[in-house]
Design an enzyme around this catalytic site. Structure first.
Site, short mmCIF file in Angstrom:
data_model
loop_
_atom_site.label_atom_id
_atom_site.label_comp_id
_atom_site.label_asym_id
_atom_site.label_seq_id
_atom_site.Cartn_x
_atom_site.Cartn_y
_atom_site.Cartn_z
CE LYS A 32 -3.99 2.28 1.87
NZ LYS A 32 -5.34 2.06 2.35
CB ALA A 106 -5.79 5.91 -0.36
N GLY A 107 -9.02 4.57 -1.02
CA GLY A 107 -10.33 4.97 -1.51
C GLY A 107 -10.55 4.60 -2.96
#
Length: 214
Positions: A32, A106-107
């Site tokens: 990530k 992210a999102g």
């Protein structure tokens, strides 16, 4: 390029759990690049705790931002600017030679990373295939199809959908309207642990392998 980017139709739709299941199914590496919000732990730590296989490696984030906000805003609050080139360079450095790298965003697609670059731009720069994670809630059909429409207007390859949570007939409609395959459904569970992820990974493995071969 054996790179899969996990994106969601929004925030809180089960993307991290889906990323863990895909990572386990493919015995892949996980990364990530941008983590916003550190007080409740990180998605990298969560995924690492849910994996059972010995091949997967969870790599360190390129950016760790304390504020649980949009990456561009969280970075701005710390006096930083997220540099997509740095993310791509780190991806190239950690990319396994023979294994898949699962990249968790992210999102959703239009989450801004800085004043000019959005998540969808990063996906293109990473030369990744996409898995879209969705969940049923009021408005999720629109959010799902808006995500699909944006991706369909690009040259970014999409492997298909993973749905999470309580199963709903909306899933079949979204698959039909988008013309992307259903890769799997991760059910709601009150106890999510490595055994649960391993079970879901086994169910996903066949459809993932088929999608990756087409």
């Amino acid at each position: 390029m054996k790179r899969i980017f996990m994106t969601g139709i929004g925030t809180g739709v089960g993307k991290t759990l889906a990323a863990a299941c895909v990572t386990e199914a493919l015995k892949a590496h996980y990364w990530k690049p941008v983590q916003a919000g550190l007080d409740d732990g990180t998605d990298t730590r969560t995924v690492k705790s849910l994996l059972s296989n010995t091949n997967s490696v969870c790599h360190e984030e390129a950016y760790r931002l304390r504020e649980p906000a949009s990456p561009h805003l969280a970075a701005r609050m710390e006096g930083l600017t997220i540099d997509p080139a740095k993310i791509v360079q780190q991806a190239d450095a950690i990319q396994p030679q023979d294994d898949y790298l699962i990249v968790e965003g992210a999102g959703g697609l239009l989450v801004p990373l800085n004043d000019d670059v959005f998540t969808i731009d990063l996906i293109r720069s990473l030369r990744a295939q996409v898995i879209v994670v969705a969940q049923n809630y009021l408005g999720s059909i629109s959010h799902s199809l808006l995500t699909a429409r944006v991706l369909q207007q690009t040259d970014i390859p999409v492997l298909g959908w993973i749905f999470s949570g309580v199963e709903h007939s909306n899933e079949a409609d979204i698959v039909r309207w988008s013309k992307w395959p259903l890769l799997g459904h991760i059910p709601f569970a009150s106890n999510i642990d490595a055994a649960f992820v391993q079970e879901q990974a086994t169910r996903l493995a066949e459809t993932l392998t088929g999608a990756l071969q087409t």
